[in-house]
Design a protein around this motif. Structure first.
Motif, PDB file in Angstrom:
ATOM      1  N   LEU A 304      -0.263  12.825  -4.439  1.00 41.23           N
ATOM      2  CA  LEU A 304       0.224  11.516  -4.824  1.00 41.23           C
ATOM      3  C   LEU A 304      -0.923  10.537  -5.029  1.00 41.23           C
ATOM      4  O   LEU A 304      -1.909  10.548  -4.266  1.00 41.23           O
ATOM      5  N   LEU A 305      -0.777   9.695  -6.024  1.00 40.86           N
ATOM      6  CA  LEU A 305      -1.716   8.605  -6.254  1.00 40.86           C
ATOM      7  C   LEU A 305      -0.933   7.420  -6.810  1.00 40.86           C
ATOM      8  O   LEU A 305      -0.187   7.567  -7.784  1.00 40.86           O
ATOM      9  N   GLU A 306      -1.091   6.248  -6.187  1.00 43.53           N
ATOM     10  CA  GLU A 306      -0.438   5.021  -6.654  1.00 43.53           C
ATOM     11  C   GLU A 306      -1.380   3.844  -6.482  1.00 43.53           C
ATOM     12  O   GLU A 306      -2.140   3.778  -5.499  1.00 43.53           O
ATOM     13  N   TYR A 307      -1.311   2.925  -7.435  1.00 42.61           N
ATOM     14  CA  TYR A 307      -2.156   1.729  -7.377  1.00 42.61           C
ATOM     15  C   TYR A 307      -1.275   0.485  -7.332  1.00 42.61           C
ATOM     16  O   TYR A 307      -0.303   0.370  -8.083  1.00 42.61           O
ATOM     17  N   HIS A 308      -1.631  -0.452  -6.456  1.00 39.40           N
ATOM     18  CA  HIS A 308      -0.889  -1.703  -6.287  1.00 39.40           C
ATOM     19  C   HIS A 308      -1.707  -2.880  -6.804  1.00 39.40           C
ATOM     20  O   HIS A 308      -2.913  -2.997  -6.523  1.00 39.40           O
ATOM     21  N   HIS A 309      -1.029  -3.773  -7.530  1.00 38.94           N
ATOM     22  CA  HIS A 309      -1.664  -4.995  -8.019  1.00 38.94           C
ATOM     23  C   HIS A 309      -0.732  -6.168  -7.767  1.00 38.94           C
ATOM     24  O   HIS A 309       0.483  -6.066  -7.948  1.00 38.94           O
ATOM     25  N   ASP A 310      -1.303  -7.303  -7.325  1.00 37.50           N
ATOM     26  CA  ASP A 310      -0.558  -8.542  -7.114  1.00 37.50           C
ATOM     27  C   ASP A 310      -1.372  -9.659  -7.753  1.00 37.50           C
ATOM     28  O   ASP A 310      -2.557  -9.818  -7.457  1.00 37.50           O
ATOM     29  N   SER A 311      -0.750 -10.435  -8.647  1.00 39.38           N
ATOM     30  CA  SER A 311      -1.489 -11.452  -9.406  1.00 39.38           C
ATOM     31  C   SER A 311      -2.022 -12.575  -8.526  1.00 39.38           C
ATOM     32  O   SER A 311      -2.917 -13.319  -8.945  1.00 39.38           O
ATOM     33  N   ARG A 312      -1.524 -12.707  -7.293  1.00 38.94           N
ATOM     34  CA  ARG A 312      -2.019 -13.757  -6.402  1.00 38.94           C
ATOM     35  C   ARG A 312      -3.368 -13.411  -5.787  1.00 38.94           C
ATOM     36  O   ARG A 312      -4.020 -14.269  -5.186  1.00 38.94           O
ATOM     37  N   GLY A 313      -3.775 -12.157  -5.901  1.00 36.64           N
ATOM     38  CA  GLY A 313      -5.070 -11.756  -5.368  1.00 36.64           C
ATOM     39  C   GLY A 313      -5.117 -11.797  -3.855  1.00 36.64           C
ATOM     40  O   GLY A 313      -4.102 -11.613  -3.168  1.00 36.64           O
ATOM     41  N   GLU A 314      -6.298 -12.076  -3.318  1.00 31.40           N
ATOM     42  CA  GLU A 314      -6.502 -12.019  -1.878  1.00 31.40           C
ATOM     43  C   GLU A 314      -5.803 -13.139  -1.128  1.00 31.40           C
ATOM     44  O   GLU A 314      -5.674 -13.073   0.096  1.00 31.40           O
ATOM     45  N   VAL A 315      -5.342 -14.178  -1.829  1.00 33.11           N
ATOM     46  CA  VAL A 315      -4.625 -15.251  -1.138  1.00 33.11           C
ATOM     47  C   VAL A 315      -3.209 -14.832  -0.801  1.00 33.11           C
ATOM     48  O   VAL A 315      -2.515 -15.506  -0.043  1.00 33.11           O
ATOM     49  N   ALA A 316      -2.760 -13.717  -1.358  1.00 31.34           N
ATOM     50  CA  ALA A 316      -1.386 -13.260  -1.123  1.00 31.34           C
ATOM     51  C   ALA A 316      -1.224 -12.796   0.323  1.00 31.34           C
ATOM     52  O   ALA A 316      -2.118 -12.167   0.899  1.00 31.34           O
ATOM     53  N   ALA A 317      -0.068 -13.114   0.900  1.00 28.78           N
ATOM     54  CA  ALA A 317       0.244 -12.613   2.239  1.00 28.78           C
ATOM     55  C   ALA A 317       0.662 -11.155   2.186  1.00 28.78           C
ATOM     56  O   ALA A 317       0.773 -10.496   3.208  1.00 28.78           O
ATOM     57  N   ALA A 318       0.875 -10.641   0.970  1.00 26.31           N
ATOM     58  CA  ALA A 318       1.290  -9.250   0.811  1.00 26.31           C
ATOM     59  C   ALA A 318       0.182  -8.312   1.268  1.00 26.31           C
ATOM     60  O   ALA A 318      -0.997  -8.538   1.003  1.00 26.31           O
ATOM     61  N   ARG A 319       0.585  -7.241   1.915  1.00 24.55           N
ATOM     62  CA  ARG A 319      -0.385  -6.263   2.415  1.00 24.55           C
ATOM     63  C   ARG A 319      -1.078  -5.532   1.270  1.00 24.55           C
ATOM     64  O   ARG A 319      -2.256  -5.210   1.346  1.00 24.55           O
ATOM     65  N   LEU A 320      -0.347  -5.279   0.181  1.00 25.88           N
ATOM     66  CA  LEU A 320      -0.868  -4.475  -0.922  1.00 25.88           C
ATOM     67  C   LEU A 320      -1.004  -5.365  -2.160  1.00 25.88           C
ATOM     68  O   LEU A 320      -0.009  -5.714  -2.782  1.00 25.88           O
ATOM     69  N   GLN A 321      -2.236  -5.752  -2.499  1.00 26.75           N
ATOM     70  CA  GLN A 321      -2.421  -6.601  -3.671  1.00 26.75           C
ATOM     71  C   GLN A 321      -3.544  -6.105  -4.596  1.00 26.75           C
ATOM     72  O   GLN A 321      -3.606  -6.480  -5.751  1.00 26.75           O
ATOM     73  N   ASN A 322      -4.400  -5.246  -4.106  1.00 26.66           N
ATOM     74  CA  ASN A 322      -5.387  -4.546  -4.935  1.00 26.66           C
ATOM     75  C   ASN A 322      -5.778  -3.295  -4.159  1.00 26.66           C
ATOM     76  O   ASN A 322      -6.897  -3.138  -3.699  1.00 26.66           O
ATOM     77  N   ASP A 323      -4.816  -2.383  -4.028  1.00 26.39           N
ATOM     78  CA  ASP A 323      -4.958  -1.261  -3.097  1.00 26.39           C
ATOM     79  C   ASP A 323      -4.600   0.055  -3.780  1.00 26.39           C
ATOM     80  O   ASP A 323      -3.722   0.111  -4.649  1.00 26.39           O
ATOM     81  N   LEU A 324      -5.265   1.099  -3.328  1.00 29.62           N
ATOM     82  CA  LEU A 324      -5.035   2.448  -3.826  1.00 29.62           C
ATOM     83  C   LEU A 324      -4.395   3.275  -2.722  1.00 29.62           C
ATOM     84  O   LEU A 324      -4.838   3.242  -1.569  1.00 29.62           O
ATOM     85  N   PHE A 325      -3.341   3.996  -3.066  1.00 26.62           N
ATOM     86  CA  PHE A 325      -2.689   4.913  -2.124  1.00 26.62           C
ATOM     87  C   PHE A 325      -2.938   6.344  -2.572  1.00 26.62           C
ATOM     88  O   PHE A 325      -2.661   6.706  -3.719  1.00 26.62           O
ATOM     89  N   LEU A 326      -3.472   7.166  -1.665  1.00 23.47           N
ATOM     90  CA  LEU A 326      -3.683   8.586  -1.905  1.00 23.47           C
ATOM     91  C   LEU A 326      -2.898   9.365  -0.849  1.00 23.47           C
ATOM     92  O   LEU A 326      -2.931   9.012   0.336  1.00 23.47           O
ATOM     93  N   TYR A 345      -4.186   4.225   2.602  1.00 21.79           N
ATOM     94  CA  TYR A 345      -4.230   3.026   1.760  1.00 21.79           C
ATOM     95  C   TYR A 345      -5.660   2.492   1.783  1.00 21.79           C
ATOM     96  O   TYR A 345      -6.208   2.226   2.869  1.00 21.79           O
ATOM     97  N   LEU A 346      -6.252   2.316   0.627  1.00 14.89           N
ATOM     98  CA  LEU A 346      -7.630   1.861   0.503  1.00 14.89           C
ATOM     99  C   LEU A 346      -7.653   0.512  -0.204  1.00 14.89           C
ATOM    100  O   LEU A 346      -7.292   0.413  -1.382  1.00 14.89           O
ATOM    101  N   ASP A 347      -8.070  -0.535   0.519  1.00 14.79           N
ATOM    102  CA  ASP A 347      -8.161  -1.861  -0.083  1.00 14.79           C
ATOM    103  C   ASP A 347      -9.401  -1.916  -0.974  1.00 14.79           C
ATOM    104  O   ASP A 347     -10.508  -1.604  -0.527  1.00 14.79           O
ATOM    105  N   GLN A 348      -9.205  -2.317  -2.224  1.00 19.20           N
ATOM    106  CA  GLN A 348     -10.305  -2.322  -3.176  1.00 19.20           C
ATOM    107  C   GLN A 348     -11.158  -3.586  -3.100  1.00 19.20           C
ATOM    108  O   GLN A 348     -12.185  -3.689  -3.787  1.00 19.20           O
ATOM    109  N   ASP A 349     -10.759  -4.562  -2.257  1.00 23.40           N
ATOM    110  CA  ASP A 349     -11.537  -5.797  -2.096  1.00 23.40           C
ATOM    111  C   ASP A 349     -12.419  -5.775  -0.864  1.00 23.40           C
ATOM    112  O   ASP A 349     -13.316  -6.601  -0.729  1.00 23.40           O
TER     113      ASP A 349
END
Length: 402
Positions: A304-326, A345-349
């Protein structure tokens, strides 16, 4: 902190329960009763981050499913009560009506009335479009456990799909761990002081619309939601040193797609959410590739491979906003239905990493063993997971099915 014990509108429960009793009393011979009793042990590996927290304990879980069908299964009543007694966290001791609904099918129409559970989404690591039911966050931080939602639904069924309208007359607040519980923010959440943008608070009527359609190997879901956000903003209260949950009004457009090939599953979920003075969009996309009879064994191996993106960036309270799941899923195809899921889960920031391991196996048809480990590593101070940096844990549960 209030204990979330069956926090559902009592008048609504009384009306539905009366209706259920009348129908049950005239058709008792068709009753089907199943359920589970589970004993769980949680152990947290590291010293607590906040005062008076414990290192885990035992909890007892009970869930039954009572179902009644008649008119050639065109009418169904389902009742699913749930209760957990936790040794250490009073707010994890809670009960809920997961489901208490009546479903009737009439030609191309299906109607639902009562307290129900609805699942939308195709991704493995997160379900962005899933918005009908509130998250039962004291059960697990993965967001998979949901509270029952009062609803009225009408669905029109056609050859390759369905169109469904939902009316949601009562809001369920999210559950949170107590001050003594683990897996909580630095400041405990004061659920007794929940605030709402709507003056109607819990009695605001929400609406949702969903289209499901299949074209060859592609499953498409389009959804619209207008109502109270299931995700509260947590606002610091400096007077009593707690967090106040605030539930704003939102509208959300959702899209989920899945392409099913012989070995491939391609998945996409995307949302656009609007508030009174703001908006954002978020997406998760990826695939699962299955290798049958891996290395000439009976085991199927999924990658499995999935990528998460959130337009709010690092200010988002969301756990997954620029993260890769393997991840990898191992299905052993044995008599015990043994399965194992490994994910990271690997945070890309930053360097934040979180690991999830799940294992399950049946014994003698009536017992099932669940083992889960959640590990946090190199958590950055700016990451939403920072308050959980010392909350890595392992959970072992044995369930009995009746």
């Amino acid at each position: 902190m209030k204990k979330p014990t069956l926090p559902i509108h009592h008048g609504f429960i009384t009306s539905v329960a009366t209706f259920v009793f009348v129908l049950f009393s005239s058709h008792l011979w068709a009753l089907e009763i199943t359920g589970t009793v589970g004993l769980e042990k949680r152990h947290f590996n590291d010293q607590e981050s906040f005062l008076n927290q414990d290192d885990g304990g035992l909890s007892l879980k009970f869930q039954a499913e009572i179902r009644h069908k008649w008119d050639d299964n065109q009418k169904v009543i389902t009742f699913v009560p749930f209760y957990r007694k936790d040794q250490t966290d009073d707010d994890r001791t809670h009960g809920d009506i997961r489901q208490l609904d009546f479903i009737a099918v009439d030609d191309n129409w299906e109607y639902q009335l009562g307290i129900g559970r609805v699942f939308w989404g195709v991704a493995e690591s997160s379900h962005l479009v899933d918005i009908i039911n509130q998250t039962d966050a004291v059960e697990n931080i993965d967001g998979e456990d949901k509270l029952g939602q009062p609803m009225v639904r009408a669905s029109y069924l056609y050859g390759d799909g369905a169109v469904s309208l939902y009316v949601l007359p009562y809001f369920r607040e999210r559950t949170f761990a107590s001050a003594e519980g683990r897996l909580r923010p630095q400041l405990p959440v004061n659920t007794d002081d929940a605030q709402y943008e709507s003056s109607k608070e819990k009695n605001h009527i929400d609406y949702a619309l969903r289209l499901q359609h299949t074209i060859d190997e592609i499953d498409i879901g389009l959804s619209y939601f207008d109502g109270t956000s299931r995700e509260p903003d947590l606002i610091p209260n400096l007077i009593n040193h707690t967090l106040t949950p605030y539930y704003p009004q939102i509208t959300q457009l959702g899209l989920d797609l899945q392409f099913t090939g012989e070995e491939w599953l391609w998945k996409l979920e995307a949302i656009n959410r609007e508030f009174k003075h703001d908006r954002f969009h978020a997406e998760v996309a990826g695939f699962e590739y299955t290798i049958p009879r891996f290395m000439e064994s009976y085991m199927d191996l999924g990658l499995l491979l999935e990528y998460h993106h959130d337009s709010r960036g690092e200010v988002a309270a969301a756990r997954l906003q620029n993260d890769l799941f393997l991840g990898s899923r191992m299905v052993f195809n044995d008599l015990g239905d043994t399965e194992c899921l490994l994910g990271v889960y690997l945070d890309q920031d930053n360097n934040t990493k979180s690991y999830n391991i799940q294992f399950s196996r049946r014994f003698h048809d009536v017992f099932k063993l669940h083992v889960e480990a959640q590990l946090f590593e190199d958590v950055d101070k700016t990451d939403p997971l920072y308050d959980l940096r010392n909350d890595s844990y392992i959970s072992v549960e044995m369930e009995y099915f009746f």
